[in-house]
Design a protein around this motif. Structure first.
Motif, short mmCIF file in Angstrom:
data_model
loop_
_atom_site.label_atom_id
_atom_site.label_comp_id
_atom_site.label_asym_id
_atom_site.label_seq_id
_atom_site.Cartn_x
_atom_site.Cartn_y
_atom_site.Cartn_z
N ARG A 1 -20.18 43.74 86.14
CA ARG A 1 -20.33 45.00 86.86
C ARG A 1 -20.65 44.73 88.32
NH1 ARG A 1 -22.23 49.65 82.71
NH2 ARG A 1 -21.10 48.82 80.91
N GLY A 2 -19.98 45.47 89.20
CA GLY A 2 -20.02 45.15 90.61
C GLY A 2 -21.39 45.14 91.23
N GLU A 3 -22.12 46.25 91.13
CA GLU A 3 -23.43 46.34 91.78
C GLU A 3 -24.39 45.34 91.18
OE1 GLU A 3 -26.74 49.71 93.10
OE2 GLU A 3 -25.13 50.24 91.69
N PHE A 4 -24.36 45.18 89.86
CA PHE A 4 -25.29 44.26 89.21
C PHE A 4 -25.03 42.82 89.63
CE2 PHE A 4 -26.84 41.51 85.85
CZ PHE A 4 -28.11 42.02 85.63
N GLN A 5 -23.77 42.40 89.64
CA GLN A 5 -23.45 41.03 90.01
C GLN A 5 -23.76 40.76 91.48
OE1 GLN A 5 -23.55 39.89 87.10
NE2 GLN A 5 -21.70 38.64 87.03
N ASN A 6 -23.49 41.73 92.33
CA ASN A 6 -23.84 41.56 93.74
C ASN A 6 -25.35 41.41 93.92
OD1 ASN A 6 -21.43 41.47 95.33
ND2 ASN A 6 -21.09 43.65 94.92
N ARG A 7 -26.12 42.16 93.15
CA ARG A 7 -27.58 42.02 93.21
C ARG A 7 -28.01 40.62 92.75
NH1 ARG A 7 -29.41 47.73 90.38
NH2 ARG A 7 -29.38 49.05 92.27
N ALA A 8 -27.35 40.11 91.71
CA ALA A 8 -27.69 38.77 91.23
C ALA A 8 -27.39 37.71 92.28
CB ALA A 8 -26.93 38.47 89.94
#
Length: 224
Positions: free
Chosen positions: A118-125
């Protein structure tokens, strides 16, 4: 000559198993008033089992936890929101990650990430690891509308970097999504050892530690 190196995220740069263990232990402690009737080891172990190394999204995981442990004073949606917003603060890198990235940038390589998720989650990681500024391109399947091992997502990354497949290397831990996917796109591949899979027969090279990558790239160049 190799010009670009692209990486998977979970299990390759991010030590996801260690990150999940750290996060879920902290979540239990912080939400203890809601979970007081559940032994901590039962809560953490069951989360890890249901998570299946990230292949089950957390809405299903938390729905199961709430049902199985009869959690009544906090909703699965609230637990999921805590995961989505707080996991980034518990991201554990594999050893020598930053040192390896520094070396590759100093050597002039273009760097990228191709991650299913998922885009937002992976970017946060990625931000949680503090490595976003090293990368020239970051492709996440939800945003791109295509997932590994589909050839298109690898080709899309190389197009954005302006490089050819024969000048690109992909590093990943999943023998199918990462190694076979990148090979189908014409890239050379490095398999990062994972306890989930015994081997990746199609990989050009296998490694145990990220610090091995610069010397592997030199060998690739010598063979071209």
């Amino acid at each position: 000559m190799n010009k670009s190196v692209l990486f998977d995220l979970d299990g390759t740069l991010l030590n996801r198993d260690a990150s999940v263990e750290q996060f879920i232990a902290v979540q239990y402690d912080q939400l203890y008033p809601h979970l007081i009737h559940i032994p901590k080891i039962d809560y953490t172990n069951r989360f890890i089992e249901l998570d299946c190394h990230g292949y089950v999204w957390k809405d299903k995981v938390y729905q199961n936890l709430v049902t199985q442990f009869e959690i009544e004073t906090i909703t699965w949606q609230a637990l999921l929101n805590d995961y989505e917003t707080q996991f980034q603060f518990h991201c554990v890198p594999f050893s020598n990650l930053v040192e390896m990235l520094n070396t590759l940038k100093q050597q002039g390589y273009l760097l990228g990430i191709i991650s299913n998720g998922r885009g937002e989650f992976q970017n946060r990681a990625i931000s949680g690891l503090g490595i976003q500024d090293y990368f020239d391109v970051i492709l996440i399947s939800e945003i791109e509308g295509v997932r590994k091992p589909t050839t298109e997502i690898f080709q899309r990354a190389m197009t954005r970097l302006g490089v050819l497949a024969q000048d690109s290397v992909f590093v990943g831990d999943n023998p199918d999504a990462d190694i076979l996917g990148a090979k189908s796109a014409g890239m050379r591949t490095i398999w990062k050892y994972s306890s989930q899979w015994l081997e990746a027969k199609e990989a050009d090279v296998s490694i145990d530690d990220l610090s091995e990558i610069p010397s592997i790239l030199e060998l690739f160049d010598e063979r071209q």
